[in-house]
Design a protein around this motif. Structure first.
Motif, PDB file in Angstrom:
ATOM      1  N   TRP A 241       0.735  -1.109  -0.192  1.00 39.73           N
ATOM      2  CA  TRP A 241       0.023   0.071   0.138  1.00 39.73           C
ATOM      3  C   TRP A 241       0.959   1.296  -0.095  1.00 39.73           C
ATOM      4  CZ3 TRP A 241      -3.380  -1.778   4.661  1.00 39.73           C
ATOM      5  CH2 TRP A 241      -4.252  -3.151   4.138  1.00 39.73           C
ATOM      6  N   MET A 242       1.811   1.190   0.769  1.00 40.10           N
ATOM      7  CA  MET A 242       2.846   2.464   0.702  1.00 40.10           C
ATOM      8  C   MET A 242       3.489   2.611  -0.522  1.00 40.10           C
ATOM      9  SD  MET A 242       6.330   3.048   3.003  1.00 40.10           S
ATOM     10  CE  MET A 242       7.645   4.253   2.263  1.00 40.10           C
ATOM     11  N   ILE A 243       3.757   1.626  -1.274  1.00 42.72           N
ATOM     12  CA  ILE A 243       4.459   1.813  -2.459  1.00 42.72           C
ATOM     13  C   ILE A 243       3.326   2.395  -3.581  1.00 42.72           C
ATOM     14  CG2 ILE A 243       5.455   0.642  -4.431  1.00 42.72           C
ATOM     15  CD1 ILE A 243       6.616  -1.512  -2.457  1.00 42.72           C
ATOM     16  N   GLU A 244       2.308   1.932  -3.317  1.00 39.18           N
ATOM     17  CA  GLU A 244       1.043   2.596  -4.402  1.00 39.18           C
ATOM     18  C   GLU A 244       0.880   3.909  -4.161  1.00 39.18           C
ATOM     19  OE1 GLU A 244      -2.210  -0.295  -3.222  1.00 39.18           O
ATOM     20  OE2 GLU A 244      -1.543  -1.660  -4.504  1.00 39.18           O
ATOM     21  N   ALA A 245       0.771   4.102  -2.769  1.00 42.32           N
ATOM     22  CA  ALA A 245       0.537   5.735  -2.381  1.00 42.32           C
ATOM     23  C   ALA A 245       1.591   6.517  -2.913  1.00 42.32           C
ATOM     24  CB  ALA A 245       0.419   5.864  -0.698  1.00 42.32           C
ATOM     25  N   ALA A 246       2.839   6.002  -2.601  1.00 43.07           N
ATOM     26  CA  ALA A 246       4.070   6.884  -2.996  1.00 43.07           C
ATOM     27  C   ALA A 246       4.161   7.192  -4.507  1.00 43.07           C
ATOM     28  CB  ALA A 246       5.305   6.067  -2.588  1.00 43.07           C
ATOM     29  N   LEU A 247       3.574   6.161  -5.258  1.00 47.19           N
ATOM     30  CA  LEU A 247       3.779   6.214  -6.605  1.00 47.19           C
ATOM     31  C   LEU A 247       2.842   7.461  -7.114  1.00 47.19           C
ATOM     32  CD1 LEU A 247       3.923   2.399  -8.107  1.00 47.19           C
ATOM     33  CD2 LEU A 247       5.612   4.359  -8.470  1.00 47.19           C
ATOM     34  N   GLU A 248       1.600   7.333  -6.505  1.00 47.67           N
ATOM     35  CA  GLU A 248       0.618   8.519  -6.779  1.00 47.67           C
ATOM     36  C   GLU A 248       0.971   9.953  -6.581  1.00 47.67           C
ATOM     37  OE1 GLU A 248      -2.882   7.115  -4.775  1.00 47.67           O
ATOM     38  OE2 GLU A 248      -3.470   5.554  -5.981  1.00 47.67           O
ATOM     39  N   LEU A 249       1.902   9.761  -5.146  1.00 44.37           N
ATOM     40  CA  LEU A 249       2.476  10.914  -4.788  1.00 44.37           C
ATOM     41  C   LEU A 249       3.750  11.575  -5.409  1.00 44.37           C
ATOM     42  CD1 LEU A 249       1.684  10.616  -1.127  1.00 44.37           C
ATOM     43  CD2 LEU A 249       0.428  11.964  -2.659  1.00 44.37           C
ATOM     44  N   GLY A 250       4.181  10.439  -6.439  1.00 45.54           N
ATOM     45  CA  GLY A 250       5.438  10.950  -6.918  1.00 45.54           C
ATOM     46  C   GLY A 250       6.549  10.687  -6.075  1.00 45.54           C
ATOM     47  N   VAL A 251       6.627   9.929  -5.142  1.00 40.02           N
ATOM     48  CA  VAL A 251       7.807   9.782  -4.135  1.00 40.02           C
ATOM     49  C   VAL A 251       8.372   8.450  -4.513  1.00 40.02           C
ATOM     50  CG1 VAL A 251       8.787   9.441  -1.792  1.00 40.02           C
ATOM     51  CG2 VAL A 251       6.611  10.942  -2.346  1.00 40.02           C
ATOM     52  N   PRO A 252       9.796   8.301  -4.796  1.00 38.77           N
ATOM     53  CA  PRO A 252      10.259   7.054  -5.167  1.00 38.77           C
ATOM     54  C   PRO A 252      10.838   6.315  -3.990  1.00 38.77           C
ATOM     55  CG  PRO A 252      11.969   8.954  -5.139  1.00 38.77           C
ATOM     56  CD  PRO A 252      10.699   9.446  -5.160  1.00 38.77           C
ATOM     57  N   THR A 253      10.384   5.022  -3.915  1.00 36.43           N
ATOM     58  CA  THR A 253      10.729   4.223  -2.535  1.00 36.43           C
ATOM     59  C   THR A 253      11.361   2.996  -2.851  1.00 36.43           C
ATOM     60  OG1 THR A 253       8.380   3.294  -2.788  1.00 36.43           O
ATOM     61  CG2 THR A 253       8.733   5.192  -1.439  1.00 36.43           C
ATOM     62  N   PRO A 254      12.477   3.030  -3.259  1.00 39.28           N
ATOM     63  CA  PRO A 254      13.166   1.831  -4.133  1.00 39.28           C
ATOM     64  C   PRO A 254      13.628   1.075  -2.945  1.00 39.28           C
ATOM     65  CG  PRO A 254      14.548   3.599  -4.048  1.00 39.28           C
ATOM     66  CD  PRO A 254      13.309   4.119  -3.757  1.00 39.28           C
ATOM     67  N   THR A 255      14.009   1.302  -1.628  1.00 33.73           N
ATOM     68  CA  THR A 255      14.460   0.415  -0.660  1.00 33.73           C
ATOM     69  C   THR A 255      12.896  -0.428  -0.046  1.00 33.73           C
ATOM     70  OG1 THR A 255      16.031   2.018   0.316  1.00 33.73           O
ATOM     71  CG2 THR A 255      15.258   0.525   1.719  1.00 33.73           C
ATOM     72  N   THR A 256      11.689   0.218   0.008  1.00 32.03           N
ATOM     73  CA  THR A 256      10.558  -0.574   0.471  1.00 32.03           C
ATOM     74  C   THR A 256      10.073  -1.483  -0.511  1.00 32.03           C
ATOM     75  OG1 THR A 256       9.984   1.529   1.681  1.00 32.03           O
ATOM     76  CG2 THR A 256       8.363  -0.279   1.299  1.00 32.03           C
TER      77      THR A 256
END
Length: 297
Positions: A241-256
């Motif tokens: 869910w966090m990765i999905e939310a981050a994608l919508e917000l334009g935040v890269p989350t490669p570690t997660t």
């Protein structure tokens, strides 16, 4: 205060214990008749509470939470408060709040961290909702949280508590993955004789000192190389869910994301993928990998 606790499993049962130890009156209900429940139905739980009632829902996300909140909507009265402390997705909270508000019932969502140790150590609590409702149940929250100035926050409006807990769990995924990668690297090196002892030494004075390292030390006491621990890790869905939310917000989350993919691969999901890769390498480059060679690794 008086509170109804719905769900008396590993988390809910320990939270009920901590609340009782703190002087609160807890009326507990669980579907399991062998649990240490005080009443045998939601109707009996509501009847046992004095208005305005506070009911904490601590059941699995999805259908169990939906059914519980739907039932409470018909049983509770205006002015009562429902707190969802499970791992519901933050996008569901506003619908729950709106449905309960039709009956004048107030709602808070609460992300809870602390695991099975929370009964003694206290729980980190992240709330979503309005300040007035938060303050109304604050005596309960102060008892549940650890001693000191930290461990409790009103993160934002409805949904904010579960959103914060989702991010918390994504960070947790990344931290555990990093510790695992460091341990594995030392395990394969001739320069380090006891990786578990090295990581234990980091518990004091190191910038990576943490409760996770304390727990790692517990896990390696009787099994320093973790040979008896299966190399399989499930995922609860919150990192996804966090990765999905981050994608919508334009935040890269490669570690997660890397930590999530690793867990999914551990359950065998990557086996067919890697068979294709191995087969294609053999086709275009003659890179033949035999099963008996893999066994030697």
């Amino acid at each position: 205060m008086q509170i109804g606790m719905i769900g008396l499993g590993r988390m809910g049962g320990n939270m009920a214990k901590r609340l009782r130890d703190g002087g609160h009156e807890v009326v507990g209900f669980d579907m399991n008749p062998e649990s240490e429940r005080d009443v045998d139905s939601l109707e009996a739980l509501v009847e046992a509470l004095s208005a305005p009632r506070v009911v904490w829902v601590m059941v699995p996300s999805g259908k169990p939470t939906e059914e519980t909140i739907d039932s409470l909507k018909t049983l509770l009265e205006p002015g009562d408060i429902v707190i969802d402390g499970g791992n519901a997705k933050y996008t569901e909270d506003r619908a729950h709040a709106a449905a309960l508000a039709e009956r004048g019932i107030r709602f808070l969502d609460c992300g809870v961290s602390g695991g099975v140790w929370g009964a003694d150590r206290g729980y980190a609590l992240m709330l979503g909702g309005d300040r007035e409702t938060f303050d109304a149940v604050r005596p309960l929250l102060e008892t549940l949280k650890p001693e000191g100035d930290h461990g409790l926050v009103l993160a934002g409006p409805v949904g904010g508590g579960h959103f914060a807990k989702m991010v918390h769990n994504g960070i947790e995924y990344g931290m555990m993955q990093a510790f695992g990668e460091g341990f594995a690297t030392m395990m394969r090196s001739e320069y380090v004789e006891n990786p578990a002892a090295v990581m234990d030494s980091w518990r004091e004075g190191s910038v990576v000192a943490s409760w996770l390292l304390d727990l790692f030390d517990n896990a390696t006491q009787d099994d320093p190389e973790l040979k008896n621990t299966p190399a399989v890790a499930n995922e609860s869905g919150e990192a996804k869910w966090m990765i999905e939310a981050a994608l919508e917000l334009g935040v890269p989350t490669p570690t997660t994301a890397a930590a999530l993919w690793q867990r999914q691969s551990s359950r065998g999901g990557a086996d067919d993928i890697l068979r294709v890769v191995t087969a294609l390498r053999a086709q275009f480059g003659g890179h033949v990998t035999k099963v008996d060679e893999i066994a030697k690794w």
